[in-house]
Design a protein around this motif. Sequence first.
Motif, short mmCIF file in Angstrom:
data_model
loop_
_atom_site.label_atom_id
_atom_site.label_comp_id
_atom_site.label_asym_id
_atom_site.label_seq_id
_atom_site.Cartn_x
_atom_site.Cartn_y
_atom_site.Cartn_z
N THR A 68 16.95 39.65 31.87
CA THR A 68 16.17 39.18 33.01
C THR A 68 16.02 40.26 34.08
O THR A 68 15.24 40.10 35.00
N ASP A 69 16.76 41.36 33.94
CA ASP A 69 16.70 42.42 34.95
C ASP A 69 16.17 43.70 34.32
O ASP A 69 16.92 44.49 33.75
N VAL A 70 14.86 43.88 34.40
CA VAL A 70 14.22 45.10 33.92
C VAL A 70 13.56 45.76 35.12
O VAL A 70 12.85 45.11 35.88
N SER A 71 13.82 47.05 35.27
CA SER A 71 13.24 47.77 36.40
C SER A 71 12.95 49.21 36.00
O SER A 71 13.37 49.67 34.94
N PHE A 72 12.22 49.89 36.86
CA PHE A 72 11.96 51.31 36.68
C PHE A 72 12.80 52.08 37.68
O PHE A 72 12.98 51.63 38.81
N ALA A 73 13.30 53.25 37.24
CA ALA A 73 14.09 54.10 38.13
C ALA A 73 13.27 54.46 39.37
O ALA A 73 13.78 54.50 40.47
N ASN A 74 12.01 54.72 39.17
CA ASN A 74 11.04 54.97 40.23
C ASN A 74 9.72 54.37 39.75
O ASN A 74 9.61 53.92 38.63
N LYS A 75 8.71 54.43 40.59
CA LYS A 75 7.41 53.86 40.23
C LYS A 75 6.83 54.57 39.01
O LYS A 75 6.82 55.79 38.93
N ASN A 76 6.32 53.79 38.06
CA ASN A 76 5.70 54.32 36.85
C ASN A 76 4.19 54.23 36.99
O ASN A 76 3.68 53.24 37.53
N LYS A 77 3.46 55.22 36.49
CA LYS A 77 2.00 55.25 36.62
C LYS A 77 1.31 54.22 35.74
O LYS A 77 0.24 53.72 36.10
N ILE A 78 1.89 53.91 34.59
CA ILE A 78 1.23 53.06 33.59
C ILE A 78 1.78 51.64 33.58
O ILE A 78 1.02 50.68 33.47
N TYR A 79 3.08 51.50 33.70
CA TYR A 79 3.73 50.20 33.54
C TYR A 79 4.36 49.71 34.84
O TYR A 79 4.71 50.50 35.72
N GLU A 80 4.54 48.40 34.91
CA GLU A 80 5.27 47.80 36.02
C GLU A 80 5.92 46.51 35.54
O GLU A 80 5.49 45.90 34.56
N VAL A 81 6.96 46.11 36.24
CA VAL A 81 7.58 44.81 36.02
C VAL A 81 7.13 43.95 37.18
O VAL A 81 7.35 44.28 38.34
N ARG A 82 6.42 42.85 36.82
CA ARG A 82 5.85 41.99 37.86
C ARG A 82 5.74 40.57 37.32
O ARG A 82 5.40 40.36 36.17
N ASP A 83 6.01 39.61 38.16
CA ASP A 83 5.85 38.20 37.80
C ASP A 83 6.54 37.85 36.49
O ASP A 83 6.00 37.13 35.66
N GLY A 84 7.75 38.38 36.30
CA GLY A 84 8.54 38.01 35.12
C GLY A 84 8.08 38.63 33.82
O GLY A 84 8.39 38.14 32.74
N ALA A 85 7.32 39.74 33.91
CA ALA A 85 6.80 40.36 32.69
C ALA A 85 6.71 41.87 32.84
O ALA A 85 6.58 42.40 33.95
N LEU A 86 6.75 42.55 31.71
CA LEU A 86 6.46 43.98 31.65
C LEU A 86 4.97 44.11 31.38
O LEU A 86 4.45 43.53 30.41
N ILE A 87 4.27 44.85 32.24
CA ILE A 87 2.81 44.90 32.20
C ILE A 87 2.32 46.34 32.11
O ILE A 87 2.82 47.21 32.84
N ASN A 88 1.36 46.57 31.23
CA ASN A 88 0.65 47.84 31.17
C ASN A 88 -0.51 47.71 32.15
O ASN A 88 -1.46 46.97 31.90
N LYS A 89 -0.43 48.40 33.28
CA LYS A 89 -1.44 48.28 34.34
C LYS A 89 -2.80 48.83 33.90
O LYS A 89 -3.83 48.26 34.25
N GLU A 90 -2.81 49.92 33.14
CA GLU A 90 -4.06 50.53 32.71
C GLU A 90 -4.88 49.62 31.80
O GLU A 90 -6.10 49.62 31.85
N GLU A 91 -4.19 48.87 30.94
CA GLU A 91 -4.87 48.01 29.97
C GLU A 91 -4.91 46.54 30.39
O GLU A 91 -5.47 45.72 29.67
N ALA A 92 -4.32 46.21 31.52
CA ALA A 92 -4.18 44.81 31.96
C ALA A 92 -3.57 43.98 30.83
O ALA A 92 -4.02 42.89 30.51
N ARG A 93 -2.51 44.53 30.23
CA ARG A 93 -1.84 43.93 29.06
C ARG A 93 -0.43 43.47 29.42
O ARG A 93 0.35 44.25 29.96
N LEU A 94 -0.11 42.22 29.12
CA LEU A 94 1.25 41.73 29.25
C LEU A 94 1.97 42.14 27.97
O LEU A 94 1.64 41.66 26.88
#
Length: 166
Positions: A68-94
Amino acid sequence: MTIPDGVISIGAKAFSSCDGIEKIRLPKTLKSIGNRAFSNCKGLKELVLPEELEVIMENPFALCDNLTDVSFANKNKIYEVRDGALINKEEARLVAFLHQTENGSYAVPEDIKIIGNSAFVECKELTAVKLPEGLETVEESAFNRCINLESLELPETLRRAENRAF
C-alpha cells in the motif's frame, strides 16, 4: 531489501513470490522493471521507486495484497503514484492498482484512458469500480479474477476490451 546502484533492469518475475521481503529500495540507476517483477510477494508493504525509471511493464506488483506504500524517491517524469494507483502520465495508463480502497470501492482517476494488463488482477477486496468517461481501453486480464467485483459500469467512451479484461 536494497538493490545496489548499477542495476539498470529488473526482469520479468525476478522477485516473484519472495514472501519474506517487506520493503524494497530500488537503485537510482534503475531504468526498467519487467512484467510482474515483484508479483505475489505477499509480505511486501513498501516500495520506493527511482526518479529516473523509464519503463514499467505489465503490473509488476500483481498479487502483492499488502503493498500500500509505493512512492518515488523524487518526482518521476513519466510515472506517478496517485489515487491509489501507479500511473503512466504520458500514456494516461493505470499500470497497477495498489489495494487502497474504502469499503471495497474504487474510482479510477478521471484522466485515465487505458487500464493496463493485469492492473487489478485478483483484487479480492474490490466490490465496485467506477470507470471514468474518457476511458478507451481495458487491456488483457485487467480485472481478471476479481471474484467479489459486483458493480462495474462501462463508460460510453470505451472502444476496446481485450481478452479476459473482466
